[in-house]
Design a protein around this motif. Structure first.
Motif, PDB file in Angstrom:
ATOM      1  N   TYR A  77       0.490  -1.499  -0.267  1.00 39.79           N
ATOM      2  CA  TYR A  77      -0.107  -0.113  -0.304  1.00 39.79           C
ATOM      3  C   TYR A  77       0.829   1.180   0.252  1.00 39.79           C
ATOM      4  O   TYR A  77       1.026   2.430  -0.840  1.00 39.79           O
ATOM      5  N   GLN A  81       1.266   4.205  -3.037  1.00 44.82           N
ATOM      6  CA  GLN A  81       1.184   5.779  -1.952  1.00 44.82           C
ATOM      7  C   GLN A  81       2.185   6.753  -3.061  1.00 44.82           C
ATOM      8  O   GLN A  81       2.206   7.530  -3.460  1.00 44.82           O
ATOM      9  N   ASP A 113      -0.650  18.173   4.261  1.00 39.77           N
ATOM     10  CA  ASP A 113       0.039  17.136   4.218  1.00 39.77           C
ATOM     11  C   ASP A 113       0.583  16.842   4.031  1.00 39.77           C
ATOM     12  O   ASP A 113       1.309  17.267   2.433  1.00 39.77           O
ATOM     13  N   GLU A 116       0.859  14.844   0.231  1.00 39.64           N
ATOM     14  CA  GLU A 116       0.720  15.700  -0.757  1.00 39.64           C
ATOM     15  C   GLU A 116       1.028  16.223  -1.337  1.00 39.64           C
ATOM     16  O   GLU A 116       1.728  16.632  -2.547  1.00 39.64           O
ATOM     17  N   TYR A 147      -1.450   6.118  12.444  1.00 41.84           N
ATOM     18  CA  TYR A 147      -1.227   5.956  11.465  1.00 41.84           C
ATOM     19  C   TYR A 147      -2.534   6.596  10.552  1.00 41.84           C
ATOM     20  O   TYR A 147      -3.911   6.105  11.229  1.00 41.84           O
ATOM     21  N   ASP A 149      -3.638   7.178   7.660  1.00 40.87           N
ATOM     22  CA  ASP A 149      -5.014   6.969   6.189  1.00 40.87           C
ATOM     23  C   ASP A 149      -6.435   6.375   6.580  1.00 40.87           C
ATOM     24  O   ASP A 149      -5.825   5.614   7.637  1.00 40.87           O
ATOM     25  N   THR A 150      -7.044   7.416   5.805  1.00 41.24           N
ATOM     26  CA  THR A 150      -8.296   6.351   6.633  1.00 41.24           C
ATOM     27  C   THR A 150      -9.095   4.924   5.067  1.00 41.24           C
ATOM     28  O   THR A 150     -10.248   4.554   4.680  1.00 41.24           O
ATOM     29  N   GLU A 152      -9.044   4.353   1.254  1.00 34.79           N
ATOM     30  CA  GLU A 152     -10.303   5.224   0.796  1.00 34.79           C
ATOM     31  C   GLU A 152     -11.145   4.151  -0.531  1.00 34.79           C
ATOM     32  O   GLU A 152     -11.873   4.661  -1.269  1.00 34.79           O
ATOM     33  N   GLN A 176      -4.618   0.691  10.468  1.00 37.23           N
ATOM     34  CA  GLN A 176      -5.388   2.370  10.785  1.00 37.23           C
ATOM     35  C   GLN A 176      -5.619   2.381  11.923  1.00 37.23           C
ATOM     36  O   GLN A 176      -6.223   2.205  12.843  1.00 37.23           O
ATOM     37  N   PHE A 187       3.163   4.753   7.455  1.00 35.57           N
ATOM     38  CA  PHE A 187       3.375   5.863   7.542  1.00 35.57           C
ATOM     39  C   PHE A 187       4.532   6.558   6.825  1.00 35.57           C
ATOM     40  O   PHE A 187       4.560   7.518   5.316  1.00 35.57           O
TER      41      PHE A 187
END
Length: 685
Positions: A77, A81, A113, A116, A147, A149-150, A152, A176, A187
């Motif tokens: 994951y 990202q 963030d 981003e 951590y 992140d949700t 999505e 999570q 992360f």
């Protein structure tokens, strides 16, 4: 553009970022992309493993058949990202950036963030940063890290994306909101991966870390930066007292230093020991000097040419001080190592004429000393002596930061001096980052910190520039994380941590101006916010049908901005429309976001041009941005006329598709194609 990026991110796999990097470095080993007759991509080229293995065999390069790697829940994951594009917009702080001290500043403060922000920086700051210092969460269990992140994506999408069974899916989702090692590594991985790409080939990264994650971080950095690019690990004192248990006291943490390649721009630190205490008329160019070497020695291999009398200030001096022994030596009565001068006659005369000689008469006998300057020495080139200036340095010891000036206690004192109170915890002292910055050879370095916290790195850059007359600039990134209730920060009126950081920069600049009123140093900064658009705006974007130029519901019915409530697709991106401070218009936000995506630095100069009353933005003498509504035939005619008559140099026209009717786009497109010179039309949504 947001729509395109959202669709792009859906196609990203865990291997995408690595394959992109591989394609940049080894394009010869990729098969060609395939397109249909209309130029649409049908199949993307892939890495030709067989061809690569054959190349290794032909070059007699042995493949590594065994080894080890760091695996953790969430790694795939995290790798995905690292390959995704940004889905935020960039909102300039118009009022702040217009202040006199900020208008021309090269320093940047980016609120958002950091993942981003780093994604955005790939476009305009790749291979641009000289040095990175970060102080990420230590994951101690009490530092507040979880951590964030949700996830999505739906469960089924996650399973399809990463090839997970039900048990593996639940393990992934278990990180999570947790502070496990896997959560921390998931992360930090994409952030370090993207950070590496912003570094120059000669760049350095310093990472502060504690015992909880030091071992994991070392393995992760070995994977991302390369084990051979690990330079050193420093120990740093955190506090003098306290205890971790009845038997031990944890009083240090670590700083890992990596380079991007095996060719880093690294230098020793200034060598300024206490013996450099004397000054003369050459101080401005040579610095202080010390007198630690006499000109005569009795441990040198004897040479008759170095055994001669010197007349100086009314004294006749001989090596060793005795004229009688001087004569005996010249008659052949000398040892293999005996008294002589260290310098030849020619070198002594040059040194005397240029201030490198000093006679001291206060001891048992007059003695000649040679001056050792901090920043100058005598060199012989092409049989001629000359004075060479240099920076005297020494290697930085891994134990350098065990002195109390680098401790958390000292960091707190610096904060209190600026704010009057201890407004921030877990900060580092500016002296620490100053010393690290001095390790990089470039005094005009770009220094980035994407865990800015209280803004220590900015203050350190200011102070190091003052110390060595450098012109370093900084890029600071900080999440607008709310200040906890009932803390000193909240009592002082700070709502978020980034507010503390920006205020510290202003306070540090004010302090430096007070200490040195004549300074012309860059003590300002530009501020930008990286913001996710409101969901209603995203819904409107989703309803827009590019082919028809209309907003269409999922049922195929025409609609018009029924989600966001705005009358156009520009206002939703204003500061007000995005719900953030400042007075940026939607056009300000769209233009800033596009400029960054197109590779322009944040300080690029832009010009406003007018076409039949319509205002457009011209950049770099090559690109024209059309964002506003009301572009019609009159504007197209004037633009084509200016290009055709060579009044306007242009390579690309970029339009905001939501502001243009289909007929206006077709007319502009056809007109540009009829020009003698090629001008590209880029449509963005």
């Amino acid at each position: 553009m947001l729509k395109d990026r959202q669709n792009y991110n859906k196609s990203i796999t865990p291997d995408s970022a690595f394959l992109t990097e591989l394609h940049e470095k080894l394009p010869a080993f990729f098969t060609a992309d395939k397109y249909d007759d209309e130029g649409n991509l049908v199949a993307q080229g892939g890495f030709d493993v067989a061809k690569f293995q054959q190349a290794l065999k032909e070059k007699n390069i042995q493949e590594l058949s065994s080894g080890y790697q760091l695996d953790f829940i969430g790694k795939d994951y995290a790798r995905k990202q690292a390959g995704e594009k940004s889905v935020t917009v960039i909102v300039p702080d118009v009022e702040h950036n217009a202040l006199p001290e900020n208008t021309l500043s090269r320093n940047l403060f980016l609120t958002g963030d950091n993942l981003e922000v780093l994604r955005h920086l790939q476009s305009n700051y790749a291979d641009s940063v000289d040095m990175i210092y970060i102080d990420p969460p230590y994951n101690t269990g009490s530092d507040g890290f979880v951590y964030p992140d949700t996830f999505e994506y739906s469960d089924q999408t996650l399973q399809d994306m990463f090839g997970l069974n039900e048990s593996e899916l639940q393990r992934l989702k278990s990180i999570q909101g947790k502070a496990t090692h896997s959560a921390w590594l998931t992360f930090i991985y994409p952030r370090l991966y993207l950070a590496k790409k912003t570094l120059k080939e000669t760049g350095l990264i310093f990472i502060s870390i504690g015992d909880d994650e030091q071992a994991n971080l070392k393995l992760l950095c070995d994977e991302i930066f390369g084990e051979s690019n690990f330079i050193v690990g420093f120990s740093r004192i955190t506090k003098k007292g306290g205890k971790s248990s009845d038997a031990t006291a944890k009083n240090h943490d670590y700083i890992l230093l990596y380079s991007k390649t095996n060719n880093p721009d690294i230098a020793g630190i200034a060598h300024t020991d206490a013996a450099f205490k004397h000054q003369d008329e050459h101080y401005e160019t040579r610095g202080c000097y010390k007198l630690n070497q006499t000109l005569d020695y009795d441990s040198l291999g004897y040479s008759k040419s170095l055994d001669y009398p010197i007349e100086l200030d009314g004294h006749v001096l001989y090596p060793g001080g005795s004229e009688q022994k001087f004569r005996e030596r010249h008659q052949g009565h000398h040892s293999r190592a005996d008294w002589a001068w260290r310098w030849s006659r020619d070198l002594f005369n040059f040194g005397l004429e240029n201030g490198f000689i000093e006679l001291r008469t206060g001891g048992e006998r007059p003695r000649i000393y040679t001056k050792t300057y901090q920043n100058a020495k005598i060199e012989k080139k092409n049989n001629q002596y000359e004075i060479a200036t240099f920076d005297r340095t020494k290697p930085l010891s891994t134990l350098e930061f065990t002195e109390n000036e680098y401790s958390n206690d000292n960091a707190t004192k610096v904060i209190e001096q600026l704010f009057g109170r201890s407004v921030f915890e877990y900060t580092k002292p500016p002296r620490l980052i100053q010393k690290l910055a001095a390790l990089h050879k470039n005094k005009n370095a770009v220094v980035m910190d994407f865990f800015a916290g209280s803004g220590t790195t900015a203050q350190a850059v200011f102070e190091q520039n003052q110390a060595d007359n450098g012109q370093r600039s900084f890029i600071l990134v900080q999440l607008p994380e709310p200040c906890a209730r009932n803390t000193t920060a909240s009592q002082m009126g700070y709502k978020t941590i980034d507010e503390i950081s920006r205020d510290r920069i202003r306070l540090a600049a004010r302090k430096m101006r007070a200490e040195k009123p004549e300074t012309d140093a860059d003590l300002g900064f530009k501020h930008y916010r990286f913001v996710t658009p409101q969901q209603q705006t995203l819904d409107d974007l989703e309803h827009f049908d590019i082919a028809s130029g209309h907003f269409v519901t999922t049922g195929g019915q025409l609609t018009a901005f029924d989600e966001s409530g705005f009358d156009d697709m520009i206002a939703p991106f204003s500061a007000a429309g995005l719900g953030v401070a400042g007075h940026a218009t939607g056009e300000d936000t769209i233009l800033t976001t596009w400029l960054m995506a197109d590779g322009y630095k944040m300080d690029v100069t832009v010009r406003t041009l007018t076409f039949a009353g319509y205002q457009a933005t011209w950049v770099d003498g090559t690109r024209l941005y059309l964002i506003q509504e009301q572009w019609h035939s009159a504007q197209t005619r004037e633009l084509l006329n200016q290009i055709g008559t060579h009044q306007l140099a242009l390579q690309t026209v970029v339009i905001y598709g939501y502001s243009f009717g289909l007929e206006s786009i077709r007319e502009l497109e056809m007109g540009l194609k009829q020009l003698d010179q090629k001008v590209n039309l880029v449509k963005r949504y």
